[in-house]
Design a protein around this motif. Structure first.
Motif, PDB file in Angstrom:
ATOM      1  N   ARG A  32       1.230  -1.243  -0.118  1.00  0.00           N
ATOM      2  CA  ARG A  32       0.120   0.296  -0.345  1.00  0.00           C
ATOM      3  C   ARG A  32       1.085   1.587   0.212  1.00  0.00           C
ATOM      4  O   ARG A  32       1.364   1.162   1.034  1.00  0.00           O
ATOM      5  CB  ARG A  32      -1.137  -0.183   1.133  1.00  0.00           C
ATOM      6  N   LYS A  33       0.580   2.440  -1.581  1.00  0.00           N
ATOM      7  CA  LYS A  33       1.311   2.752  -1.103  1.00  0.00           C
ATOM      8  C   LYS A  33       0.597   4.323  -1.712  1.00  0.00           C
ATOM      9  O   LYS A  33      -0.373   4.077  -2.031  1.00  0.00           O
ATOM     10  CB  LYS A  33       2.626   3.138  -2.670  1.00  0.00           C
ATOM     11  N   ALA A  34       1.219   5.821  -0.905  1.00  0.00           N
ATOM     12  CA  ALA A  34       0.676   6.498  -1.514  1.00  0.00           C
ATOM     13  C   ALA A  34       1.510   7.693  -1.576  1.00  0.00           C
ATOM     14  O   ALA A  34       3.276   8.156  -1.075  1.00  0.00           O
ATOM     15  CB  ALA A  34      -0.320   7.225   0.128  1.00  0.00           C
ATOM     16  N   LEU A  35       1.488   9.078  -1.976  1.00  0.00           N
ATOM     17  CA  LEU A  35       2.012   9.994  -1.969  1.00  0.00           C
ATOM     18  C   LEU A  35       0.881  11.422  -2.410  1.00  0.00           C
ATOM     19  O   LEU A  35      -0.235  10.953  -2.578  1.00  0.00           O
ATOM     20  CB  LEU A  35       2.936  10.371  -3.595  1.00  0.00           C
ATOM     21  N   VAL A  36       1.424  12.076  -1.001  1.00  0.00           N
ATOM     22  CA  VAL A  36       0.764  12.903  -0.419  1.00  0.00           C
ATOM     23  C   VAL A  36       1.321  14.418  -1.028  1.00  0.00           C
ATOM     24  O   VAL A  36       2.272  14.748  -0.773  1.00  0.00           O
ATOM     25  CB  VAL A  36       0.155  12.663   0.694  1.00  0.00           C
ATOM     26  N   ASP A  42      -2.407  16.274   7.969  1.00  0.00           N
ATOM     27  CA  ASP A  42      -3.305  14.922   8.131  1.00  0.00           C
ATOM     28  C   ASP A  42      -3.928  13.646   7.526  1.00  0.00           C
ATOM     29  O   ASP A  42      -3.813  12.822   7.602  1.00  0.00           O
ATOM     30  CB  ASP A  42      -4.779  15.723   8.254  1.00  0.00           C
ATOM     31  N   MET A  43      -3.550  14.187   5.956  1.00  0.00           N
ATOM     32  CA  MET A  43      -4.084  12.574   5.127  1.00  0.00           C
ATOM     33  C   MET A  43      -2.935  11.860   5.445  1.00  0.00           C
ATOM     34  O   MET A  43      -2.605  10.701   5.076  1.00  0.00           O
ATOM     35  CB  MET A  43      -4.123  12.794   4.015  1.00  0.00           C
ATOM     36  N   HIS A  44      -1.543  12.125   5.058  1.00  0.00           N
ATOM     37  CA  HIS A  44      -0.691  11.844   5.048  1.00  0.00           C
ATOM     38  C   HIS A  44      -0.729  10.393   7.380  1.00  0.00           C
ATOM     39  O   HIS A  44      -0.599   9.544   6.858  1.00  0.00           O
ATOM     40  CB  HIS A  44       0.902  12.391   5.281  1.00  0.00           C
ATOM     41  N   ALA A  45      -1.164  11.065   7.988  1.00  0.00           N
ATOM     42  CA  ALA A  45      -0.855  10.664   9.033  1.00  0.00           C
ATOM     43  C   ALA A  45      -1.736   9.451   8.697  1.00  0.00           C
ATOM     44  O   ALA A  45      -2.054   8.384   9.148  1.00  0.00           O
ATOM     45  CB  ALA A  45      -1.169  11.565   9.940  1.00  0.00           C
ATOM     46  N   ALA A  46      -3.324   9.609   8.281  1.00  0.00           N
ATOM     47  CA  ALA A  46      -3.783   9.269   8.322  1.00  0.00           C
ATOM     48  C   ALA A  46      -4.013   7.362   7.387  1.00  0.00           C
ATOM     49  O   ALA A  46      -3.711   5.874   7.788  1.00  0.00           O
ATOM     50  CB  ALA A  46      -5.686   9.388   7.528  1.00  0.00           C
ATOM     51  N   LEU A  47      -3.113   7.836   6.325  1.00  0.00           N
ATOM     52  CA  LEU A  47      -2.800   6.790   5.715  1.00  0.00           C
ATOM     53  C   LEU A  47      -1.416   6.033   6.183  1.00  0.00           C
ATOM     54  O   LEU A  47      -1.735   4.621   5.477  1.00  0.00           O
ATOM     55  CB  LEU A  47      -1.801   7.771   4.065  1.00  0.00           C
ATOM     56  N   GLN A  48      -0.866   6.392   7.053  1.00  0.00           N
ATOM     57  CA  GLN A  48       0.449   5.689   7.903  1.00  0.00           C
ATOM     58  C   GLN A  48      -0.706   4.523   8.732  1.00  0.00           C
ATOM     59  O   GLN A  48      -0.330   4.116   8.834  1.00  0.00           O
ATOM     60  CB  GLN A  48       1.059   6.742   8.809  1.00  0.00           C
ATOM     61  N   MET A  80      -3.514   3.612   8.337  1.00  0.00           N
ATOM     62  CA  MET A  80      -3.916   2.337   7.780  1.00  0.00           C
ATOM     63  C   MET A  80      -2.834   1.368   6.754  1.00  0.00           C
ATOM     64  O   MET A  80      -2.856   0.934   5.962  1.00  0.00           O
ATOM     65  CB  MET A  80      -4.146   3.111   6.823  1.00  0.00           C
ATOM     66  N   ASN A  81      -2.025   1.734   7.097  1.00  0.00           N
ATOM     67  CA  ASN A  81      -0.611   0.835   7.189  1.00  0.00           C
ATOM     68  C   ASN A  81      -0.113   0.998   5.509  1.00  0.00           C
ATOM     69  O   ASN A  81       0.427   0.319   4.675  1.00  0.00           O
ATOM     70  CB  ASN A  81      -0.740  -0.442   7.468  1.00  0.00           C
ATOM     71  N   PHE A  82      -0.543   2.817   5.021  1.00  0.00           N
ATOM     72  CA  PHE A  82      -0.070   2.686   3.760  1.00  0.00           C
ATOM     73  C   PHE A  82       1.810   3.460   3.938  1.00  0.00           C
ATOM     74  O   PHE A  82       1.793   3.800   5.099  1.00  0.00           O
ATOM     75  CB  PHE A  82      -0.905   4.039   3.129  1.00  0.00           C
ATOM     76  N   GLU A  83       2.283   2.933   3.135  1.00  0.00           N
ATOM     77  CA  GLU A  83       3.910   3.238   2.694  1.00  0.00           C
ATOM     78  C   GLU A  83       3.867   5.166   2.140  1.00  0.00           C
ATOM     79  O   GLU A  83       3.955   4.780   1.005  1.00  0.00           O
ATOM     80  CB  GLU A  83       4.659   3.012   2.105  1.00  0.00           C
ATOM     81  N   SER A  84       3.211   5.722   3.197  1.00  0.00           N
ATOM     82  CA  SER A  84       2.605   6.853   2.720  1.00  0.00           C
ATOM     83  C   SER A  84       3.990   8.156   2.319  1.00  0.00           C
ATOM     84  O   SER A  84       5.510   8.353   3.671  1.00  0.00           O
ATOM     85  CB  SER A  84       2.134   7.856   3.736  1.00  0.00           C
ATOM     86  N   PHE A 111       7.130   7.478  -7.821  1.00  0.00           N
ATOM     87  CA  PHE A 111       6.054   7.351  -7.024  1.00  0.00           C
ATOM     88  C   PHE A 111       5.050   6.201  -7.494  1.00  0.00           C
ATOM     89  O   PHE A 111       4.967   4.692  -7.979  1.00  0.00           O
ATOM     90  CB  PHE A 111       5.002   7.552  -6.255  1.00  0.00           C
ATOM     91  N   VAL A 112       4.909   6.402  -9.523  1.00  0.00           N
ATOM     92  CA  VAL A 112       4.208   5.704 -10.413  1.00  0.00           C
ATOM     93  C   VAL A 112       5.542   4.094 -10.775  1.00  0.00           C
ATOM     94  O   VAL A 112       5.235   3.265 -10.696  1.00  0.00           O
ATOM     95  CB  VAL A 112       4.297   6.452 -11.458  1.00  0.00           C
ATOM     96  N   ALA A 113       6.440   4.582 -10.743  1.00  0.00           N
ATOM     97  CA  ALA A 113       8.018   3.361 -10.567  1.00  0.00           C
ATOM     98  C   ALA A 113       7.658   2.827 -10.177  1.00  0.00           C
ATOM     99  O   ALA A 113       8.108   1.504  -9.842  1.00  0.00           O
ATOM    100  CB  ALA A 113       9.224   3.835 -11.262  1.00  0.00           C
ATOM    101  N   SER A 114       7.533   2.810  -8.810  1.00  0.00           N
ATOM    102  CA  SER A 114       7.688   1.937  -7.600  1.00  0.00           C
ATOM    103  C   SER A 114       6.369   0.632  -7.267  1.00  0.00           C
ATOM    104  O   SER A 114       6.396  -0.094  -6.836  1.00  0.00           O
ATOM    105  CB  SER A 114       7.979   2.933  -6.173  1.00  0.00           C
ATOM    106  N   LEU A 115       5.211   1.662  -8.475  1.00  0.00           N
ATOM    107  CA  LEU A 115       3.567   0.604  -8.060  1.00  0.00           C
ATOM    108  C   LEU A 115       4.385  -0.591  -9.181  1.00  0.00           C
ATOM    109  O   LEU A 115       4.999  -0.719  -9.755  1.00  0.00           O
ATOM    110  CB  LEU A 115       2.746   1.998  -8.397  1.00  0.00           C
ATOM    111  N   HIS A 116       3.771  -1.842  -8.123  1.00  0.00           N
ATOM    112  CA  HIS A 116       3.725  -3.410  -9.188  1.00  0.00           C
ATOM    113  C   HIS A 116       2.583  -3.888  -9.151  1.00  0.00           C
ATOM    114  O   HIS A 116       1.877  -3.373  -8.496  1.00  0.00           O
ATOM    115  CB  HIS A 116       4.972  -4.097  -7.939  1.00  0.00           C
ATOM    116  N   PRO A 117       2.161  -4.875  -9.745  1.00  0.00           N
ATOM    117  CA  PRO A 117       1.427  -5.988  -9.892  1.00  0.00           C
ATOM    118  C   PRO A 117       0.532  -5.801  -8.565  1.00  0.00           C
ATOM    119  O   PRO A 117       1.419  -6.562  -7.811  1.00  0.00           O
ATOM    120  CB  PRO A 117       1.434  -6.586 -10.401  1.00  0.00           C
ATOM    121  N   GLY A 118      -0.586  -5.836  -8.152  1.00  0.00           N
ATOM    122  CA  GLY A 118      -1.080  -6.300  -6.932  1.00  0.00           C
ATOM    123  C   GLY A 118      -0.653  -5.231  -5.397  1.00  0.00           C
ATOM    124  O   GLY A 118      -1.393  -5.171  -4.914  1.00  0.00           O
ATOM    125  N   ASP A 119      -0.051  -3.540  -5.828  1.00  0.00           N
ATOM    126  CA  ASP A 119      -0.100  -2.733  -5.386  1.00  0.00           C
ATOM    127  C   ASP A 119      -1.531  -1.431  -5.389  1.00  0.00           C
ATOM    128  O   ASP A 119      -1.721  -1.773  -5.888  1.00  0.00           O
ATOM    129  CB  ASP A 119       1.058  -2.021  -5.536  1.00  0.00           C
TER     130      ASP A 119
END
Length: 115
Positions: free
Chosen positions: A8-12, A32-38, A40-44, A62-70
């Motif tokens: 679970r990855k996020a860019l905020v 606040d969004m960054h903290a909420a995502l963290q 929820m176990n996102f790598e934010s 960020f886009v390059a870090s995403l893999h199938p299933g992420d």
């Protein structure tokens, strides 16, 4: 059957300090969004008041870090615009997310914003 659980990855992104028309609450909202995502176990990753090059680099990474299933989540708090801009000789309408430095003309959006 082995099933890979995706990351679970996020860019905020939050931008208050624009060169013109600064905003007041975008960085707070992004924080606040960054903290909420963290929670929820996102790598934010939180990006605050980036210029165009920093925004572009972070978005590409960020886009390059995403893999199938992420699961990928992108959040932007700041100025945006819908505008038709001439690119490669053709006017194309896009939604633009504007980095810290504001363009003087819509034709300059590709040097100041991502679409």
């Amino acid at each position: 059957l082995i099933c890979r659980m995706g990351a679970r990855k996020a860019l905020v992104v939050g931008i208050n300090e624009y060169s013109r028309n600064p905003l007041r609450c975008c960085v707070n909202d992004a924080t606040d969004m960054h903290a909420a995502l963290q929670r929820m176990n996102f790598e934010s990753t939180l990006l605050v008041d980036p210029d165009f090059h920093a925004l572009k680099r972070a978005t590409r990474a960020f886009v390059a870090s995403l893999h199938p299933g992420d699961i990928g989540f992108f959040y932007f708090a700041g100025h945006g615009a819908e505008a038709a801009v001439r690119q490669a000789g053709v006017y194309t309408s896009s939604n633009w997310l504007i980095a810290r430095d504001m363009p003087d003309h819509r034709e300059d959006l590709p040097q100041f914003a991502i679409d």
